[in-house]
Design a protein around this motif. Structure first.
Motif, mmCIF file in Angstrom:
data_model
loop_
_atom_site.group_PDB
_atom_site.id
_atom_site.type_symbol
_atom_site.label_atom_id
_atom_site.label_comp_id
_atom_site.label_asym_id
_atom_site.label_seq_id
_atom_site.Cartn_x
_atom_site.Cartn_y
_atom_site.Cartn_z
ATOM 1 N N ASP A 160 0.680 -1.396 -0.060
ATOM 2 C CA ASP A 160 -0.157 -0.002 -0.023
ATOM 3 C C ASP A 160 0.858 1.123 0.006
ATOM 4 O OD1 ASP A 160 -2.762 1.466 0.523
ATOM 5 O OD2 ASP A 160 -1.604 1.819 2.332
ATOM 6 N N ARG A 161 1.807 1.238 0.763
ATOM 7 C CA ARG A 161 2.725 2.432 0.848
ATOM 8 C C ARG A 161 3.515 2.598 -0.609
ATOM 9 N NH1 ARG A 161 5.082 3.197 6.194
ATOM 10 N NH2 ARG A 161 6.832 4.651 5.020
ATOM 11 N N VAL A 162 4.040 1.625 -1.011
ATOM 12 C CA VAL A 162 4.660 1.765 -2.208
ATOM 13 C C VAL A 162 3.797 2.310 -3.550
ATOM 14 C CG1 VAL A 162 5.963 0.580 -4.037
ATOM 15 C CG2 VAL A 162 6.411 0.249 -2.004
ATOM 16 N N THR A 194 7.441 -4.436 13.447
ATOM 17 C CA THR A 194 6.706 -4.042 12.297
ATOM 18 C C THR A 194 7.203 -2.900 11.711
ATOM 19 O OG1 THR A 194 4.697 -5.122 13.522
ATOM 20 C CG2 THR A 194 4.133 -3.670 11.765
ATOM 21 N N ARG A 195 7.197 -1.923 12.163
ATOM 22 C CA ARG A 195 7.513 -0.609 11.466
ATOM 23 C C ARG A 195 8.747 -0.678 10.750
ATOM 24 N NH1 ARG A 195 4.832 2.039 16.014
ATOM 25 N NH2 ARG A 195 3.158 3.115 15.618
ATOM 26 N N ALA A 196 9.775 -1.092 11.597
ATOM 27 C CA ALA A 196 11.133 -1.276 10.962
ATOM 28 C C ALA A 196 11.273 -2.128 9.789
ATOM 29 C CB ALA A 196 12.007 -1.965 12.000
ATOM 30 N N THR A 197 10.247 -3.332 9.792
ATOM 31 C CA THR A 197 10.340 -4.124 8.716
ATOM 32 C C THR A 197 9.565 -3.359 7.604
ATOM 33 O OG1 THR A 197 10.200 -6.015 10.218
ATOM 34 C CG2 THR A 197 9.622 -6.420 7.898
ATOM 35 N N ILE A 198 8.593 -2.852 7.747
ATOM 36 C CA ILE A 198 7.704 -1.898 6.484
ATOM 37 C C ILE A 198 8.906 -1.034 6.152
ATOM 38 C CG2 ILE A 198 5.990 -0.343 6.211
ATOM 39 C CD1 ILE A 198 4.336 -1.525 8.298
#
Length: 517
Positions: free
Chosen positions: A150-152, A245-249
């Motif tokens: 979604d972010r990409v 989670t945030r680091a992996t995203i």
């Protein structure tokens, strides 16, 4: 052609006991059919069956020249034949010794157009789309996978040569046996998508402690005999190992940005139709499926196979009772026996779960005029045209034999299509009479409506109107050629209706076999 001008009843085979109502017919109408006339006893909806011969209780009824069930009440000419007076019955067994006993195949005359604009990969395979796949090894990483995609997508950084970022999230990968059919199918499906010709780059994400460990999942994919024969950019990480989670995203987004220039460096070129691998599927079938969309798709399939291409039929529960039509087309007894072994597995599987193969027709199928699985299967097999059966594949197994094949999948549409795509299908053609809402990625889906009413009601969802074969007397060959050209357009980059609507993100559903632990 108006509804009044449409022939009311159609007999599909001279010896059939029932005819199909091509329009709504009213009680008392005297209608010609098969050189005789019948007076319709009650109102019969379009797509349903009208008896043309009397049948006693316990006698079989035929359609398409095959048995579709047994009468549960006396049936007179003109009666409506459906669930109230027809039931599923056992069908005659067939033998692998019958392989090759069908009439020799005469390939159709080839059209002038015999190429499409595809993407030639380094290993020689041809892609019809160019996606980046984000693969989840387990359900625990599904949220992260979707968040990265979604972010990409929202960042607007994808060049025109990249069709999208595909999150392959699912509900498996843990709480299951580490070995056996369930894990084998899951891993085969995931790796089939990762190595799909329509995938130009892979980001794999796990949690870290799941049963489906990343090292085991990708061991042969990265270093063994199943390693891709092309330079496929691939990065893998775990949420626990990357820092949460945030680091992996963030790490996932950075990995995609880094591989993007290589993924985007593709061009389309003219390639022969022999490079197509077409998956054949149907859903929400109705009484018209077997006389419009399915045989027309079968003609398009034959056009592709006649040029050295590949098409693969699926949905084992939806060929049940019509497997003899495929057995006699098998190129040798070994292929025929392979298909019969698949059928036998399903009979045992449904028996042990307390189900029946006749549980397959859905309420929508029955409302559209289909009564038993035998009847549904006879119409479904028509999607496979008339080419010889060259191979039988297990679910998500790599499709490696040119020509017409069959893949063992459930009849549940997204699970079936997932298996076909994992096997390497670079296009899907899907016929529907009730209006199934489905699409697929990274291999796009062409949707064919069996009747014009559906096409008019769901125009945004449908690509082809096969109902014209009844309403305007369009031939199987004409409609099949229209499907063929639409498939080549789709393979060349033109978006399908389901792609325009955004379908294909929720339809990655691997077949789940085995206990939840």
């Amino acid at each position: 052609m108006s509804a009044e001008q449409i022939a009311a009843l159609r007999l599909l085979h001279d010896g059939d006991d029932v005819a199909i109502a091509l329009r709504d017919v009213a009680a008392g109408e005297e209608l010609p059919v098969g050189g005789r006339s019948v007076r319709v006893a009650v109102d019969v909806p379009r797509g349903h069956k009208v008896a043309v011969r009397p049948r006693a209780v316990g006698e079989s009824l035929g359609k398409y020249g095959h048995v579709i069930g047994t009468a549960t009440a006396p049936i007179a000419p003109g009666d409506h034949v459906h669930s109230h007076n027809l039931e599923f019955s056992a069908h005659a067994a067939t033998s692998a010794a019958e392989a090759g006993s069908s009439r020799p195949w005469s390939p159709p005359a080839l059209p002038e157009r015999r190429t499409f604009r595809g993407i030639r990969r380094g290993d020689g395979r041809v892609a019809t789309r160019n996606h980046i796949a984000i693969v989840a090894s387990v359900n625990c990483s599904a949220t992260v996978v979707r968040a990265i995609a979604d972010r990409v997508e929202r960042a607007g950084i994808l060049p025109d040569t990249v069709d999208g970022v595909l999150p392959l999230a699912h509900d498996l990968g843990c709480g299951m046996a580490p070995t056996g059919d369930g894990m084998d199918i899951l891993r085969r499906t995931i790796l089939g998508y990762a190595d799909h010709p329509n995938v130009g780059g892979v980001l794999a994400i796990g949690l870290g402690c799941e049963v489906n460990q990343m090292e085991q999942l990708f061991a042969e994919f990265e270093t063994g005999p199943n390693k891709p024969a092309r330079d496929l950019p691939m990065v893998r990480m775990t949420i626990q190992g990357t820092g949460g989670t945030r680091a992996t995203i963030e790490a996932g987004i950075a990995a995609i940005e880094q591989m993007l220039p290589q993924v985007a460096d593709v061009t389309r070129e003219d390639v022969p139709v022999s490079e197509l691998v077409l998956g054949l599927n149907c859903g929400g079938s109705d009484g018209w499926s077997g006389i419009t969309a399915n045989p027309a798709l079968g003609y398009a399939s034959d056009l592709i196979v006649a040029q050295g291409g590949t098409s693969v039929l699926a949905e084992t529960p939806e060929i049940y009772g019509a497997e003899d039509l495929l057995v006699v087309r098998a190129k040798n007894p070994e292929v025929a026996q392979d298909l019969l072994d698949v059928i036998a597995w399903w009979e045992k599987y449904t028996e042990t779960t307390g189900a029946s193969m006749d549980n397959n027709p859905s309420p929508g199928n029955k409302e559209g005029g289909i009564t038993t699985i035998l009847e549904k299967s006879l119409g479904a097999v028509a999607k496979g045209g008339h080419a010889p059966l060259a191979a039988v594949y297990r679910y998500a197994e790599k499709i490696g034999t040119r020509g017409f094949g069959f893949m063992d999948t459930p009849g549940y549409d997204p699970v079936s299509v997932t298996g076909l795509v994992a096997g390497g299908a670079n296009l899907i053609c899907f016929t529907t009479g009730r209006g199934s809402a489905l699409g697929s990625r990274p291999a796009p889906t062409l949707k064919v409506a069996t009747n014009s009413d559906l096409f008019r009601r769901m125009t945004d969802d449908m690509d082809i109107d096969a109902g014209e074969m009844v309403e305007h007397d369009v031939s199987i060959e004409e409609k099949g050629l229209e499907i063929y050209h639409a498939l080549l357009d789709l393979a060349s980059g033109r978006k399908s209706a389901s792609e325009e609507l955004g379908y294909g993100l929720e339809e990655f559903i691997p077949w789940h076999i085995g206990a939840v632990m």
